[in-house]
Design a protein around this motif. Structure first.
Motif, short mmCIF file in Angstrom:
data_model
loop_
_atom_site.label_atom_id
_atom_site.label_comp_id
_atom_site.label_asym_id
_atom_site.label_seq_id
_atom_site.Cartn_x
_atom_site.Cartn_y
_atom_site.Cartn_z
N THR A 75 0.81 -1.21 0.00
CA THR A 75 0.00 0.00 0.00
C THR A 75 0.84 1.26 0.00
O THR A 75 0.50 2.25 -0.66
CB THR A 75 -0.94 0.02 1.22
OG1 THR A 75 -1.71 -1.18 1.24
CG2 THR A 75 -1.88 1.22 1.18
N TYR A 76 1.96 1.24 0.73
CA TYR A 76 2.81 2.43 0.84
C TYR A 76 4.26 2.08 0.50
O TYR A 76 4.70 0.94 0.65
CB TYR A 76 2.73 3.02 2.24
CG TYR A 76 1.39 3.64 2.56
CD1 TYR A 76 1.09 4.93 2.18
CD2 TYR A 76 0.42 2.91 3.26
CE1 TYR A 76 -0.15 5.50 2.47
CE2 TYR A 76 -0.81 3.47 3.56
CZ TYR A 76 -1.09 4.77 3.15
OH TYR A 76 -2.32 5.31 3.43
N TYR A 133 1.88 6.51 -1.91
CA TYR A 133 1.07 5.33 -2.19
C TYR A 133 1.80 4.42 -3.18
O TYR A 133 2.35 4.89 -4.17
CB TYR A 133 -0.29 5.73 -2.76
CG TYR A 133 -1.18 6.43 -1.77
CD1 TYR A 133 -1.93 5.71 -0.84
CD2 TYR A 133 -1.27 7.82 -1.75
CE1 TYR A 133 -2.74 6.35 0.08
CE2 TYR A 133 -2.08 8.47 -0.83
CZ TYR A 133 -2.81 7.74 0.08
OH TYR A 133 -3.60 8.38 0.99
N GLY A 148 0.84 3.03 6.55
CA GLY A 148 1.59 4.20 6.13
C GLY A 148 2.45 4.78 7.23
O GLY A 148 3.11 5.79 7.05
N HIS A 194 -8.17 4.20 -1.21
CA HIS A 194 -7.14 5.21 -0.92
C HIS A 194 -7.85 6.52 -0.60
O HIS A 194 -8.56 7.07 -1.44
CB HIS A 194 -6.20 5.37 -2.11
CG HIS A 194 -5.46 4.12 -2.47
ND1 HIS A 194 -4.66 3.45 -1.58
CD2 HIS A 194 -5.41 3.41 -3.62
CE1 HIS A 194 -4.13 2.39 -2.16
NE2 HIS A 194 -4.58 2.34 -3.40
#
Length: 389
Positions: free
Chosen positions: A104-105, A124, A187, A313
């Motif tokens: 995701t990150y 991202y 994140g 997102h």
């Protein structure tokens, strides 16, 4: 991610000038440059595995560096698979990244839009438009691609420039024994003891130092025990992530509320929490994208959002004009969709109509000020609606 071969010096690292005097070709220069850049902390360095055959030749053939200067020429070989974690024997150079477990990150070096500077940041990992959500060296950009990130034995993340100077560093809440830095799928970049997944024991985390973006899982508020303040600050421009003049912050005391502050002046307020939402944020209501909570206890005061679907997102961004934009990534258009702007009720703009002013949201964007509501017309009063206060 290269396979890394670790070497440790017995003696202190030579100067950069001495190193470059030793080199005669690009390969030697590259290896020695890696060594110098990373030897600033702990005198350790790593080289790609395919260079191992020439390492002993390069160092052994030089008068000032012999094989007996090293404790070992074969400490360890790390894996080449993508990772979300680095330890004290590893580093991240410009062009390398670490990726959270779910992808995701991503953390690495980037350049915003038209800027020529380089920054260490988190963005991202699964969308086509590189979108930074956190920047480490906001006030101290790199002007080239020489940046190197290391984790010290003390548990500090340090960013080094070409000369080996530290231009940004994290801090630590406790002495470290075996620290690692891990990028979580939330994140959050966390420095912790290896094997300890209790976030309350973390030595440092990026969620404690947000920039202009609030992402799901991060907090906006204050730790009442430590005094840690979690607030957003705008970028100066889309090309410059240094701290701008807008901050979204908690105003404590009485009934806490959030406000946008511009150069120490309140620009607008969210109003107090009424148990369901903030009185000045009519659009903050249950929705299919995220849930939200406001926690107010003896230890903390904070607002936090949680995604309903983790594949979504979503971010809230403090803009240069003082708004807080809520943005949703649209796969169909491969772009960010402006879902809402928090400051939709212009009557929440602080002191807009002056002392004793009356703001009429029903006629937005027209307001009525107490001093301007009436004007004499003979024996009767006529209400005058002004476009602006």
């Amino acid at each position: 991610m290269y396979k890394l071969f670790s070497l440790r010096l017995k003696s202190p690292a030579p100067t950069a000038l001495g190193l470059f005097h030793l080199t005669r070709n690009k390969l030697r220069s590259t290896i020695l440059d890696w060594w110098y850049a990373t030897s600033m902390i702990g005198y350790e360095f790593s080289v790609p595995e395919d260079c191992l055959k020439v390492v002993s030749t390069i160092f052994g053939a030089q008068g000032s560096l012999q094989s007996n200067d090293f404790q070992s020429l074969a400490f360890s070989v790390e894996t080449a698979t993508p990772t979300d974690t680095i330890n004290t024997a590893q580093f991240i150079r410009d062009g390398d990244t670490i990726v959270s477990a779910g992808g995701t990150y991503e953390l690495g070096f980037f350049t915003p839009e038209k800027s020529r500077n380089r920054y260490l940041g988190i963005w991202y990992g699964k969308i086509s438009v590189q979108t930074a959500v956190w920047v480490a060296n906001r006030e101290t950009p790199l002007n080239d691609s020489s940046g190197v990130v290391r984790l010290t034995n003390e548990g500090l993340l340090v960013l080094l420039n070409r000369s080996g100077s530290i231009i940004w560093s994290s801090n630590t809440s406790a002495p470290a024994r075996n620290p690692v830095a891990q990028l979580l799928d939330s994140g959050n970049l966390v420095v912790k003891e290896e094997g300890d997944n209790n976030m309350e024991n973390s030595l440092w985390q990026s969620f404690d130092y947000p920039g202009n973006t609030l992402i799901p899982g991060s907090k906006l508020g204050r730790n009442r025990i430590t005094g840690m303040d979690w607030h957003l600050t705008s970028w100066k421009s889309s090309d410059d992530p240094s701290i701008g003049n807008i901050s979204i912050t908690l105003i404590p005391g009485g009934y806490p509320e959030y406000a946008a502050v511009e150069d120490s002046n309140v620009k607008y307020r969210a109003g107090p929490w009424n148990g369901l939402g903030f009185s000045g944020l009519p659009r903050l209501k249950p929705n299919p994208i995220y849930t939200f909570e406001f926690v107010f206890n003896d230890k903390e005061i904070f607002y936090r959002e949680t995604l309903v679907n983790n594949s979504t997102h979503w971010r809230a961004v403090a803009t240069q004009n003082g708004d807080l934009q809520l943005l949703l990534w649209m796969e169909q258009t491969q772009s960010w969709f402006l879902y809402a702007t928090v400051n939709t009720d212009n009557c929440e703009r602080y002191n807009l109509c002056g002392p004793n002013g009356i703001c009429s949201i029903d006629h937005s964007p027209r307001w009525v000020s107490e001093a301007q509501r009436f004007e004499d017309a003979g024996d009767k009063k006529i209400m005058v609606q002004q476009e602006y206060c």
